[in-house]
Design an enzyme around this catalytic site. Structure first.
Site, mmCIF file in Angstrom:
data_model
loop_
_atom_site.group_PDB
_atom_site.id
_atom_site.type_symbol
_atom_site.label_atom_id
_atom_site.label_comp_id
_atom_site.label_asym_id
_atom_site.label_seq_id
_atom_site.Cartn_x
_atom_site.Cartn_y
_atom_site.Cartn_z
ATOM 1 N N SER A 32 0.837 -1.186 0.000
ATOM 2 C CA SER A 32 0.000 0.000 0.000
ATOM 3 C C SER A 32 0.877 1.242 0.000
ATOM 4 O O SER A 32 2.081 1.171 0.221
ATOM 5 C CB SER A 32 -0.884 0.009 1.239
ATOM 6 O OG SER A 32 -1.518 -1.233 1.366
ATOM 7 N N GLY A 36 6.507 1.679 2.223
ATOM 8 C CA GLY A 36 7.956 1.813 2.151
ATOM 9 C C GLY A 36 8.621 1.023 1.041
ATOM 10 O O GLY A 36 9.779 0.643 1.159
ATOM 11 N N ASP A 110 9.157 -2.083 -9.575
ATOM 12 C CA ASP A 110 8.607 -1.323 -8.449
ATOM 13 C C ASP A 110 7.205 -0.901 -8.858
ATOM 14 O O ASP A 110 7.038 -0.095 -9.770
ATOM 15 C CB ASP A 110 9.504 -0.105 -8.212
ATOM 16 C CG ASP A 110 9.008 0.746 -7.052
ATOM 17 O OD1 ASP A 110 8.133 0.282 -6.303
ATOM 18 O OD2 ASP A 110 9.517 1.868 -6.902
ATOM 19 N N ILE A 167 9.307 -2.440 11.171
ATOM 20 C CA ILE A 167 9.238 -3.187 12.434
ATOM 21 C C ILE A 167 9.893 -2.371 13.564
ATOM 22 O O ILE A 167 9.572 -2.555 14.737
ATOM 23 C CB ILE A 167 9.896 -4.589 12.269
ATOM 24 C CG1 ILE A 167 9.561 -5.538 13.429
ATOM 25 C CG2 ILE A 167 11.404 -4.482 12.097
ATOM 26 C CD1 ILE A 167 8.216 -6.184 13.361
ATOM 27 N N GLY A 467 -26.959 8.049 -36.974
ATOM 28 C CA GLY A 467 -27.115 9.466 -36.645
ATOM 29 C C GLY A 467 -27.924 9.598 -35.371
ATOM 30 O O GLY A 467 -28.456 8.608 -34.849
ATOM 31 N N LEU A 468 -28.017 10.822 -34.889
ATOM 32 C CA LEU A 468 -28.721 11.069 -33.631
ATOM 33 C C LEU A 468 -30.206 10.737 -33.747
ATOM 34 O O LEU A 468 -30.753 10.676 -34.858
ATOM 35 C CB LEU A 468 -28.578 12.549 -33.254
ATOM 36 C CG LEU A 468 -27.169 13.026 -32.920
ATOM 37 C CD1 LEU A 468 -27.144 14.539 -32.829
ATOM 38 C CD2 LEU A 468 -26.688 12.396 -31.617
ATOM 39 N N SER A 469 -30.843 10.565 -32.613
ATOM 40 C CA SER A 469 -32.293 10.441 -32.587
ATOM 41 C C SER A 469 -32.882 11.722 -33.193
ATOM 42 O O SER A 469 -32.438 12.821 -32.879
ATOM 43 C CB SER A 469 -32.748 10.280 -31.130
ATOM 44 O OG SER A 469 -34.158 10.239 -31.075
ATOM 45 N N SER A 541 -27.005 3.647 -33.549
ATOM 46 C CA SER A 541 -25.693 2.974 -33.501
ATOM 47 C C SER A 541 -24.558 3.937 -33.176
ATOM 48 O O SER A 541 -23.759 4.274 -34.035
ATOM 49 C CB SER A 541 -25.414 2.208 -34.804
ATOM 50 O OG SER A 541 -25.680 2.985 -35.947
#
Lengths: 643, 304
Positions: A32, A36, A110, A167, A467-469, A541
């Site tokens: 984590s 270290g 690393d 430690i 194409g768009l709606s 699509s």
């Protein structure tokens, strides 16, 4: 190294000869944030005397500027390479470090502990023999410790060191150490690690890194460096059956035809029988050719060129293999997959798969389940997000040779590449081949697509309106179909809204369902093309990938992409079904253009400008375009008809 | 036959990895090129390339970006090497820089490096439309290099974005690029300086004689020894040219590459000296010294 100074040149030449024979251990460090890791690697470089005077000077200067340990040298600064991460104080990418002792040479990956960069850990693990998993003595096992251990196991790492770091801050306590080791063992029991070595250490002060130090007389195990120098990582790749993915066909002249590649496993000698995994063709090895002369044998890990005694068809992507133990050959397999991109994985979306030296189009047909990397529990899923892991089924556009990853890493690992962005978006490990593919054979048909089309005096084609709606797709498609019908052409229209009432009524509007929606429509359109029809597909699509999928299902000239280019503000102003209004009010989720993206075509066959022409004019343009390209047979059906 | 445990030494493993990378590039790219800088790393990379395709010739040309300030012995070594191996060699010099006489003495190392190296390299890559370019850089050379991919993606403007690099797993390199984009390929990524020297010794690879100690004319400037390779080198009042027993640990443009005093005249002596040395390799390169992130900046701009 001061002993070196006393060696004369001939003694030194012997010293070098010894050192040329060292083996190599590749390992990764993970843990984590603030466990270290960087400090530990800095300490290893420092203790093995890999730091030079100018690097030390630069380190002392940087320690004063960015350091976090007061007046002491901050070893982490040595390895945190990029400017951005030095400012943030975190490691954000995989970095590789090198050091050596008298016994071994080491390459260290690393890898970052920061949550969103977990993909980097898989990257580091993919080429490592061993993992050093760090925990902070004060905090013990964290969620990320579990995650990193799981990923190490997933990537097939068989050797683990649990480095119980800092430690010194836990009073060099044996109890603290024992408690952490017990907790780790409890959850990692099923990970299949062949060796597990817990070591209490202080990277900052050096205890149990290279030297043991006076602070932990209760610890009788090896120091970290002692363990790394002696751990037996031999996987006996040479004892496994022979595999060599062919990288490059070596053909300097008509008299020499060799197959260059790196031997993935096993041994090979002149005279050995070999088989091309996919075609099943066999021959015997004539010679193992290298720049340093022909070899009497070569084994796993060696890059060679093999010549054969028979002229058989072999190209890049083929796998040369032992005849009595062959890889599986299929166009479908089950695999573990790690997703590595911000853009989610969608089942059905076409990607490229690189496995060994073979690159093939493929798709995930099913996500069996996701795996929660923290709890290891199985979850249902329709898509995969960044850093998620799942068990999936893959289908490829052709059969390839592969092995289960747990048996052969080099012929069982693959990457997934996005076809539009070209990014590496996933990493996979084959579990086993799926047999369905080899049991469903194509039924040969006597009446072909060509004969059906000829009877209709037309070339079958898909006119794909995107194409768009509210852009005018369905209106224009309807006009085109009426014109074709009046010309006695055979047509059929697949309309987005209509298909959703039947074939696709089980699908919603999430990105994953949109992908499946288009896949089904594309496959249906293909069937109608096989029937000889001119198929009009009118679907929003929104994604390039799926339109590309549709294009690739069909042959050249059978897919005409028609971009109905109506700007969002114009479509929204028209709003024929009142949908934009609802979307703006938040009553419709995932509405294309408002809350879901639309990816405009990059190279459509036709672009229609609905702000400059009427729908009738545009329909005429399409019919004329088709006529000019002889979709209605040779010669214009209209004579001097023009628009 | 019993199978020995450590079948491959670390040098054999490194050699095989590099050959694998070089072959992948030849197999997957349309138009690769090998950047050849004439130094010891380039010599090793070229040697590995000859091995990778033997008995064929490498299926791509070499290219040298000539700043016009290389040591003369480097240029003659370059031409002899290409001839000896029978390889195509492209030499490119930035015509704008040549016209404006951009040089390290009057324009400083930063402007000079940008115009004569970085810009020149980009010009040549664009002009030839190369989609992959090999470089001899190693990860152990410098901090920002330690995070470099083996296949390093570059945009159509040759820029490197360290935060947006493709993940690289196993030996599976992603060579997909759009027109104009390219990949820089570093087959020596995992070699250290010691590996390079040991391999040169083991394989008897020819290198530029400047690596070996010899009496050569130098001036001492800012505590560093610069060799006077031709008459273009300005000599300040108070400076004297003297012959000293020197050699080079790294080779670049002569005004930017410091020599070391050394009696090491054979490969084992060089390696022995290197192992005893307490100063890292790139400290002889003056361009890295501005600040410790300067290499990262140069790489983002398109430098190797």
């Amino acid at each position: 190294m001061s002993a070196l100074e006393s060696l004369d040149v001939s003694a030194f030449t012997e010293y070098l000869a010894r050192h040329e024979k060292k083996s190599l251990l590749r390992f990764l460090t993970c843990g984590s944030v603030d466990d270290g890791k960087s400090t530990l690697i800095g300490r290893l470089l420092y203790d093995t005397k890999l730091l030079f005077e100018d690097q030390l000077a630069s380190l002392e200067k940087d320690s004063k500027k960015h350091g976090t340990v007061g007046e002491d040298i901050d070893f982490a600064l040595l390895v945190d390479g990029l400017e951005a991460e030095r400012e943030q104080g975190i490691t954000i990418d995989v970095a590789y470090r090198f050091f050596a002792t008298d016994k071994r040479k080491f390459i260290v990956a690393d890898t970052p502990g920061h949550e969103q960069y977990t993909r980097n850990m898989a990257t580091g693990a993919s080429n490592s023999d061993l993992a050093v998993i760090l925990v902070d003595s004060r905090y013990g096992i964290l969620t990320q410790t579990r995650r990193h251990s799981f990923i190490a196991s997933l990537l097939g790492i068989r050797h683990v060191v649990l480095a119980v770091n800092k430690i010194d801050l836990a009073g060099y306590s044996e109890d603290v150490f024992n408690r952490i080791v017990a907790e780790y063992k409890a959850f990692a029991a099923d990970f299949g690690f062949h060796t597990f070595q817990p070591i209490p250490l202080s990277a900052r002060f050096g205890d149990n890194v290279l030297e043991r130090g006076p602070n932990m007389p209760w610890y009788t195990g090896p120091t970290l460096v002692e363990h790394l120098e002696t751990v037996d990582i031999e996987q006996d790749l040479v004892a496994k059956p022979f595999r060599m993915p062919v990288q490059w066909v070596n053909r300097p002249n008509l008299d020499f035809r060799g197959f260059s590649g790196t031997i993935a496993s096993g041994l090979v000698r002149p005279g050995d029988a070999v088989v091309v995994a996919k075609s099943g063709r066999s021959s015997t090895v004539k010679a193992i050719v290298t720049h340093n002369g022909d070899l009497p044998e070569a084994g796993a890990g060696e890059a060679v060129t093999i010549t054969l005694n028979d002229e058989i068809d072999i190209s890049r992507g083929d796998v040369l293999t032992a005849p009595d133990n062959r890889p599986e050959v299929s166009d479908q397999f089950a695999a573990h997959l790690i997703w590595m991109a911000d853009e989610p994985l969608y089942p059905g979306r076409p990607y490229l798969i690189k496995l060994g030296t073979k690159l093939v189009p493929g798709q995930v047909t099913e996500i069996k389940h996701k795996i929660d990397v923290n709890t290891f529990s199985e979850l249902a899923a329709k898509t995969l997000a960044l850093n998620e892991v799942a068990v999936v089924n893959f289908a490829l556009s052709e059969a390839i040779a592969f092995d289960p990853y747990c048996e052969h890493h080099d012929t069982g690992a693959f990457i997934v590449i996005d076809r539009i962005s070209n990014l590496t978006v996933g990493a996979g490990m084959v579990d086993f081949g799926l047999r369905r593919a080899s049991n469903i054979h194509w039924q040969a048909l006597d009446v072909t697509k060509e004969s059906r089309a000829a009877a209709k005096q037309q070339k079958p084609v898909v006119l794909w309106f995107t194409g768009l709606s509210g852009s005018g797709k369905s209106t224009i498609a309807n006009l085109v179909e009426r014109r074709l019908h009046s010309l006695d052409r055979h047509t059929f229209t697949l309309d987005g809204d209509n298909v959703r009432h039947g074939l696709n009524k089980d699908l919603g509007f999430s990105d994953a369902d949109r992908v499946e929606n288009i896949r089904r429509v594309a496959e249906t359109a293909k069937l109608f093309v096989d029937a000889g029809l001119i198929v009009l597909v009118s679907f929003i699509s929104p994604f390039r990938s799926e339109r590309q999928l549709a294009r690739e299902l069909l042959e050249d000239g059978e897919f005409v992409e028609i971009f109905v280019n109506t700007p969002l503000d114009v479509a929204e102003a028209r709003d024929p079904k009142g949908l934009y209004k609802k979307a703006r009010e938040g009553k419709i989720q995932n509405f294309t253009g408002i809350s879901s993206p639309y990816e405009a075509p990059e190279n459509p066959e036709l672009t229609l400008d609905t702000t400059a022409y009427t729908s009738e004019e545009l329909a005429d343009q399409i019919v004329a375009w088709l006529d000019k390209r002889e979709y209605f047979g040779a010669g214009s059906i209209f004579g001097d008809y023009s628009i | 036959m019993p199978v020995s445990k450590d079948r491959l030494t670390h040098l054999k493993r490194l050699e095989a990895e590099s050959i694998h990378i070089i072959r992948e590039v030849a197999a997957e790219f349309k138009n690769p090129v090998m950047l050849y800088s004439i130094g010891k790393d380039s010599s090793v990379m070229l040697h590995l390339t000859m091995k990778a395709f033997y008995p064929s010739k490498p299926p791509f040309p070499l290219m040298h970006v000539d700043t016009t300030w290389k040591f003369r012995e480097m240029i003659s070594f370059r031409d002899e090497t290409a001839k000896r191996l029978g390889l195509d060699l492209i030499v490119h010099t930035n015509p704008d820089g040549k016209r404006d006489n951009i040089n390290p003495f009057t324009h400083g190392s930063s402007v000079y490096t940008n115009v004569m190296k970085t810009e020149a390299l980009k010009q040549a890559l664009t002009a030839h439309g190369f989609d992959a370019a090999f470089g001899g850089a190693r990860r152990d050379e410098e901090k920002s290099r330690a995070k470099e991919r083996i296949f390093s993606f570059r945009t159509a403007t040759h820029a490197w974005d360290p935060k947006n690099q493709r993940p690289e797993l196993w030996k599976l390199y992603n060579s997909r690029v759009r027109p104009g984009e390219s990949i820089r390929v570093f087959p020596l990524s995992n070699w250290t300086e010691l590996d390079i020297w040991q391999y040169i010794l083991l394989e008897n690879i020819p290198i530029v004689p400047l690596y070996f100690a010899k009496e050569r004319p130098v001036v001492e400037r800012n505590g560093q020894l610069l060799m006077v390779d031709d008459e273009r080198m300005p000599i300040a009042s108070g400076e004297t040219i003297e012959n000293r027993l020197i050699r080079f640990r790294t080779l670049g443009c002569y005004p930017l590459t410091a020599a070391i005093e050394s009696p090491a005249a054979t490969l084992p002596e060089i390696v022995r000296e290197m192992l005893l040395a307490r100063t890292s390799e790139r400290s002889g390169r003056l361009i890295d010294h501005d600040d410790s992130a300067s290499m990262e900046k140069k790489k983002k701009e398109g430098y190797f």
